[in-house]
Motif scaffolding. Sequence first.
Motif, PDB file in Angstrom:
ATOM      1  N   GLY A 302       0.921  -1.441  -0.322  1.00  0.00           N
ATOM      2  CA  GLY A 302       0.019  -0.133  -0.110  1.00  0.00           C
ATOM      3  C   GLY A 302       0.830   1.392  -0.083  1.00  0.00           C
ATOM      4  O   GLY A 302       0.145   2.335  -0.136  1.00  0.00           O
ATOM      5  N   GLY A 303       1.940   1.111   0.128  1.00  0.00           N
ATOM      6  CA  GLY A 303       2.966   2.433   0.383  1.00  0.00           C
ATOM      7  C   GLY A 303       3.429   2.757   1.479  1.00  0.00           C
ATOM      8  O   GLY A 303       2.697   2.110   2.660  1.00  0.00           O
ATOM      9  N   TYR A 304       4.277   3.682   1.862  1.00  0.00           N
ATOM     10  CA  TYR A 304       4.652   4.277   3.136  1.00  0.00           C
ATOM     11  C   TYR A 304       5.387   5.612   2.778  1.00  0.00           C
ATOM     12  O   TYR A 304       5.773   6.062   1.841  1.00  0.00           O
ATOM     13  N   VAL A 318       3.468  -1.313  -4.411  1.00  0.00           N
ATOM     14  CA  VAL A 318       3.421  -2.064  -5.516  1.00  0.00           C
ATOM     15  C   VAL A 318       2.157  -2.195  -6.020  1.00  0.00           C
ATOM     16  O   VAL A 318       1.895  -2.290  -7.244  1.00  0.00           O
ATOM     17  N   ASN A 319       0.930  -2.122  -5.262  1.00  0.00           N
ATOM     18  CA  ASN A 319      -0.344  -2.421  -5.843  1.00  0.00           C
ATOM     19  C   ASN A 319      -0.799  -1.146  -6.716  1.00  0.00           C
ATOM     20  O   ASN A 319      -1.123  -1.256  -7.696  1.00  0.00           O
ATOM     21  N   VAL A 338      -1.225 -13.762 -11.095  1.00  0.00           N
ATOM     22  CA  VAL A 338      -0.613 -12.686 -10.304  1.00  0.00           C
ATOM     23  C   VAL A 338      -1.078 -12.843  -8.727  1.00  0.00           C
ATOM     24  O   VAL A 338      -2.211 -12.664  -8.677  1.00  0.00           O
ATOM     25  N   MET A 339      -0.259 -13.054  -7.768  1.00  0.00           N
ATOM     26  CA  MET A 339      -0.447 -13.309  -6.348  1.00  0.00           C
ATOM     27  C   MET A 339      -0.194 -12.144  -5.597  1.00  0.00           C
ATOM     28  O   MET A 339       0.811 -11.620  -5.660  1.00  0.00           O
ATOM     29  N   MET A 340      -1.231 -11.252  -5.076  1.00  0.00           N
ATOM     30  CA  MET A 340      -0.987 -10.315  -4.345  1.00  0.00           C
ATOM     31  C   MET A 340      -1.507 -10.194  -2.906  1.00  0.00           C
ATOM     32  O   MET A 340      -2.305 -11.190  -2.502  1.00  0.00           O
ATOM     33  N   ASP A 341      -0.758  -9.192  -2.435  1.00  0.00           N
ATOM     34  CA  ASP A 341      -1.153  -8.917  -0.812  1.00  0.00           C
ATOM     35  C   ASP A 341      -2.204  -7.789  -0.889  1.00  0.00           C
ATOM     36  O   ASP A 341      -1.974  -6.638  -1.744  1.00  0.00           O
ATOM     37  N   TYR A 342      -3.442  -7.942  -0.163  1.00  0.00           N
ATOM     38  CA  TYR A 342      -4.576  -6.605   0.027  1.00  0.00           C
ATOM     39  C   TYR A 342      -4.697  -6.162  -1.420  1.00  0.00           C
ATOM     40  O   TYR A 342      -4.696  -4.745  -1.635  1.00  0.00           O
TER      41      TYR A 342
END
Length: 516
Positions: A302-304, A318-319, A338-342
């Motif tokens: 999600g970013g930071y 990355v999303n 494509v395997m993703m988190d959140y």
Amino acid sequence: MPHTSATSARPACAALRRLPRLRRLTRTAMVTAVATLALAVAPLAVPHAAVAAEGRDNRDAFQNLGSADQQDWMGKVGATTPLTAMSIPGTHETLAVHGGSSAQTQQDFGDSAATLSAQLDRGIRAVDIRVRTINDKFVIHHGPFYQNANFDDVLTKAKAFLSAHKGETLLMRLRAECDGSTFSCTDDHPTASHTALFDAYAKQYAGLFYNNGKRSDPPTLGQARGKIVLSVFNADNGGSYGLNGFSDHTEDTWNATDAPAKWSLVSKNLAAAGSAPANQTFVTYTSASRAPLNLVPSEYAGGYSVLRGKDLVWVDGVNVRLMNHLNNDTANRRLGIVMMDYPGWALVHNIIARNAYYDARGTSPAIWLVKPDKTYVDSKYGRCMTRGPQFDSSGQGGVVQQRACQSNPPSSQQWQAAYPSTFDSLGHYWIKAANGQCLTVPWNNGTPPSAGMELFWWPCETRWISDNQMWNIMPTNLANQSALRFINKWTNLCLMVDPATASQSGGKVVLGNCPA
């Protein structure tokens, strides 16, 4: 030949320059296909239909799967489509919703695999299930953290979904999570191997796993519908399970230094998937973590913010980078798995939309079945394309007609695609009759004819590129079988049976508007 046609096939290059470029197979893929007349192999790097929905910001890409509106998207895709050729959205650590920021990877929809059900309803079709063994049963873990679910929950929820949505399938990576290391777990009182325990589950849920999870080549979607396809089993002796070649082209750098570094690896693998042969499996994990000492999964996804000098600077996850990339990718190439988190809804919808090229179409007089006996049968009326009467005693040319197909077809009903040997046709093909002559659009005094023009068989032009004899061969999915469209290079119109004379023996074969 009648007045509207020349006495030899001639080029129409000037007219061609005014026509839009057509999608076509690469020469290598097509040569193999036409040689066998099967032509069922998916094309290489074929552009797909435009993406249906574009996200705008991080809220659309991260931790927001949106509405339960994607339960049946695979049902629209042709049954003969290889799973390897598709773009499939998935989740990494599918059920990791407990354990704090260091362990959680997915939006939490509830325990006992309720999160899996929510993901399936929203279009996820590839999952990553991590198991710990306790008293010879699998329970779901992420490292040391129990995820309030067991393998029976997973299989029960998956079976219920696949029973209700029979056009779908589910790819499952299964991993024995415990290795006894720091931040991992230890199996508790196991008396059987991981593979033996899996076999017991496969027997208990008879018919749920494709090929009982044992090693096989990747299936077509039709073969896999209603089943879980065990893609890989990361466990002792797990090599006898899963799909051949599944891990050959995988990006899974879980400890990349930061989100930009991870995105660089992700984008490279996605680009490779878009240009590789469609029978190769590509798997891209967008996930990463350096928890507990550095970035956690949600920050990679999600970013930071980081401090640079005196300024606090936002770093996109990355999303959102993936979402922007997909929005801007006008070629809409295959992505693989494509395997993703959140994941956010915009990522899932965009990945799904790339399968529109393989959507099953209804029958049409301009969609043809190519049979092993070299007959070309139109999919709507079931009529065979036939070399009809010659124009005169010279035998140099004649009309093309349709007639009822015969169990032992005469040579007049046999055709074969052939790549010109005397010039480069840029991926287009002759369609040659058994007497060696070519399917030809009448020259029409140099004016590209419109829909309805009757077609001829005529000597193949070997001196130059003759666009009125060149055909672009396009694989097309019907509901349960592969088919083809033949698009003329000069006119951009399709080979078809004339509907007005379809019931007549000796009815016309003409140019027509291509089906969408």
